[in-house]
Motif scaffolding. Structure first.
Motif, mmCIF file in Angstrom:
data_model
loop_
_atom_site.group_PDB
_atom_site.id
_atom_site.type_symbol
_atom_site.label_atom_id
_atom_site.label_comp_id
_atom_site.label_asym_id
_atom_site.label_seq_id
_atom_site.Cartn_x
_atom_site.Cartn_y
_atom_site.Cartn_z
ATOM 1 N N LEU A 72 -5.211 -23.948 11.010
ATOM 2 C CA LEU A 72 -5.566 -25.093 11.888
ATOM 3 C C LEU A 72 -6.831 -24.910 12.487
ATOM 4 C CD1 LEU A 72 -4.311 -27.490 13.603
ATOM 5 C CD2 LEU A 72 -3.344 -25.835 15.415
ATOM 6 N N THR A 73 -7.546 -25.941 12.499
ATOM 7 C CA THR A 73 -8.774 -25.909 13.248
ATOM 8 C C THR A 73 -8.870 -26.505 14.616
ATOM 9 O OG1 THR A 73 -9.736 -27.897 11.800
ATOM 10 C CG2 THR A 73 -10.133 -25.544 10.786
ATOM 11 N N GLU A 74 -8.553 -27.694 14.403
ATOM 12 C CA GLU A 74 -8.364 -28.466 15.726
ATOM 13 C C GLU A 74 -6.948 -29.400 15.870
ATOM 14 O OE1 GLU A 74 -11.926 -30.113 17.188
ATOM 15 O OE2 GLU A 74 -13.036 -29.445 15.711
ATOM 16 N N PRO A 86 -14.365 -27.721 8.408
ATOM 17 C CA PRO A 86 -13.386 -28.144 9.629
ATOM 18 C C PRO A 86 -12.077 -28.629 9.214
ATOM 19 C CG PRO A 86 -15.885 -28.906 10.193
ATOM 20 C CD PRO A 86 -15.754 -28.263 8.803
ATOM 21 N N HIS A 87 -11.945 -29.317 7.951
ATOM 22 C CA HIS A 87 -10.989 -29.773 7.587
ATOM 23 C C HIS A 87 -10.854 -30.086 5.931
ATOM 24 C CE1 HIS A 87 -13.297 -33.193 8.274
ATOM 25 N NE2 HIS A 87 -12.217 -34.035 8.551
ATOM 26 N N TRP A 108 -18.807 -23.941 10.237
ATOM 27 C CA TRP A 108 -18.055 -22.934 9.340
ATOM 28 C C TRP A 108 -16.903 -22.279 10.120
ATOM 29 C CZ3 TRP A 108 -18.267 -21.313 4.414
ATOM 30 C CH2 TRP A 108 -17.775 -19.969 4.179
ATOM 31 N N VAL A 109 -15.945 -22.172 9.453
ATOM 32 C CA VAL A 109 -14.713 -21.631 9.646
ATOM 33 C C VAL A 109 -14.254 -20.173 9.320
ATOM 34 C CG1 VAL A 109 -12.092 -22.133 9.980
ATOM 35 C CG2 VAL A 109 -13.751 -24.118 10.305
ATOM 36 N N ASP A 110 -14.271 -19.566 10.307
ATOM 37 C CA ASP A 110 -13.899 -17.948 9.827
ATOM 38 C C ASP A 110 -12.510 -17.874 9.794
ATOM 39 O OD1 ASP A 110 -16.462 -16.687 9.254
ATOM 40 O OD2 ASP A 110 -16.740 -16.673 11.364
ATOM 41 N N GLU A 121 -10.473 -19.666 16.344
ATOM 42 C CA GLU A 121 -9.322 -20.147 17.325
ATOM 43 C C GLU A 121 -9.313 -21.706 17.418
ATOM 44 O OE1 GLU A 121 -9.367 -18.237 21.047
ATOM 45 O OE2 GLU A 121 -9.725 -16.266 20.049
ATOM 46 N N PRO A 122 -8.196 -22.313 16.956
ATOM 47 C CA PRO A 122 -8.180 -23.867 16.955
ATOM 48 C C PRO A 122 -8.785 -24.474 18.284
ATOM 49 C CG PRO A 122 -6.262 -22.624 16.155
ATOM 50 C CD PRO A 122 -6.870 -21.698 16.634
ATOM 51 N N ILE A 123 -9.233 -25.291 18.261
ATOM 52 C CA ILE A 123 -9.643 -26.248 19.353
ATOM 53 C C ILE A 123 -8.587 -27.294 19.786
ATOM 54 C CG2 ILE A 123 -11.545 -27.977 20.080
ATOM 55 C CD1 ILE A 123 -13.377 -26.485 17.962
ATOM 56 N N THR A 124 -8.547 -27.622 21.242
ATOM 57 C CA THR A 124 -7.688 -28.714 21.515
ATOM 58 C C THR A 124 -8.263 -29.857 22.290
ATOM 59 O OG1 THR A 124 -5.864 -27.114 21.581
ATOM 60 C CG2 THR A 124 -5.611 -29.096 22.791
#
Length: 309
Positions: free
Chosen positions: A179-181, A201-202, A274-276, A280-283
């Motif tokens: 989960l990214t956002e 991101p997705h 870039w997603v490592d 930590e997901p953004i809300t």
């Protein structure tokens, strides 16, 4: 955890007018036709973007209605199909397996199953590699004979589900997406989520809507100028533009939305981050949903939450 699922492999969509859509996707969008076949009595056209190495990333199927038939994700190894078959069947999900080329030209070995939202999902390994129109030694940046907008690759698919949380739990728990956002309602339930396997991101996203619904599928562009120039091309050809070039809050990406001739929503997308693996997901909160979707306009209308008709 190893990267078993690598990225979105392809989407298969229904189109009531196959020849009109084949012309649109090849002459305006600039995809390359790689094959045709007939399966279960319906003709299909196979397409790829110029910088994709494998046989197809979009399949058009002649049908009375438009929409998404299935979404397919590439796995790294053939053994990953066994891994996910075991996980899914242990969880009570029915899985069907297919031999290489059983599903069509260029196809690899695959498994298929239904998500809780009613979407048909496929995992595939061993798609035929046909090359990206460039030599493997001393290549130029891009081919010189591209047609239309010519995005280099398919980027993501965005679907709709009545229960976003069940869809998200299925993809994160069983299919090992990250989960990214997320966009949360005031009562805490998820209105939309964005999930990845390719460190973007997705690769797939979901928003509240009818089960089995397709919101859009998106192609990558290399930069913001490419988005703006593509909008000029779309307008010149009379393509219905849904959202003119703008920016997302979610994903930080730049975008324009438009429709193919029969109603499937397309997107051109660039930017993001870039997603490592430890990202930590953004809300985003319900009050800021407009800014999350369209950062400049800060609002979305009801049409955004419906399947185009």
């Amino acid at each position: 955890m190893p990267d078993r699922i690598l990225r979105l492999q392809h989407v298969e969509v229904r189109v009531p007018d196959l020849e009109l859509c084949a012309a649109y996707y090849t002459e305006v969008l600039g995809l390359i036709e790689t094959a045709r076949d007939v399966r279960d009595g319906a003709e299909r056209v196979f397409l790829k973007c110029w910088d994709e190495q494998e046989h197809h990333s979009v399949v058009l199927r002649q049908a009375p209605t438009y929409g998404l038939d299935h979404m397919s994700f590439k796995v790294a190894e053939a053994a990953d199909l066994d891994h996910f078959t075991t996980k899914l069947e242990t969880a009570g999900v029915a899985v069907k397996r297919y031999a290489a080329r059983e599903l069509g030209p260029g196809w690899g070995e695959a498994i298929r199953f239904d998500a809780p939202s009613g979407h048909l999902v496929e995992l595939v390994h061993g798609m035929e590699r046909v090359g990206n129109m460039l030599p493997m030694t001393n290549p130029p940046p891009r081919p010189q004979d591209l047609v239309g907008i010519a995005p280099p690759r398919l980027d993501h698919v965005f679907v709709m589900a009545e229960d976003v949380e069940a869809f998200t739990a299925f993809f994160t728990g069983l299919l090992e997406f990250r989960l990214t956002e997320q966009i949360l309602a005031n009562d805490g339930h998820q209105l939309a989520t964005f999930l990845e396997r390719s460190h973007t991101p997705h690769d797939v996203a979901v928003i509240t809507g009818p089960n089995g619904g397709l919101h859009h599928f998106a192609f990558w562009m290399d930069d913001w100028n490419g988005i703006r120039e593509a909008a000029d091309t779309l307008a010149y050809h009379g393509v219905q533009i849904d959202v003119a070039p703008t920016r997302h809050g979610v994903t930080r990406g730049y975008t324009t939305y438009f429709f193919d001739p029969v109603g499937n929503r397309n997107e051109l997308f660039t930017g993001g981050y870039w997603v490592d693996p430890d990202f930590e997901p953004i809300t985003w909160t319900e009050e800021e949903m407009g800014r999350a979707i369209f950062y400049y306009h800060r609002e979305v209308n009801e049409r955004f939450f419906t399947v185009h008709s």
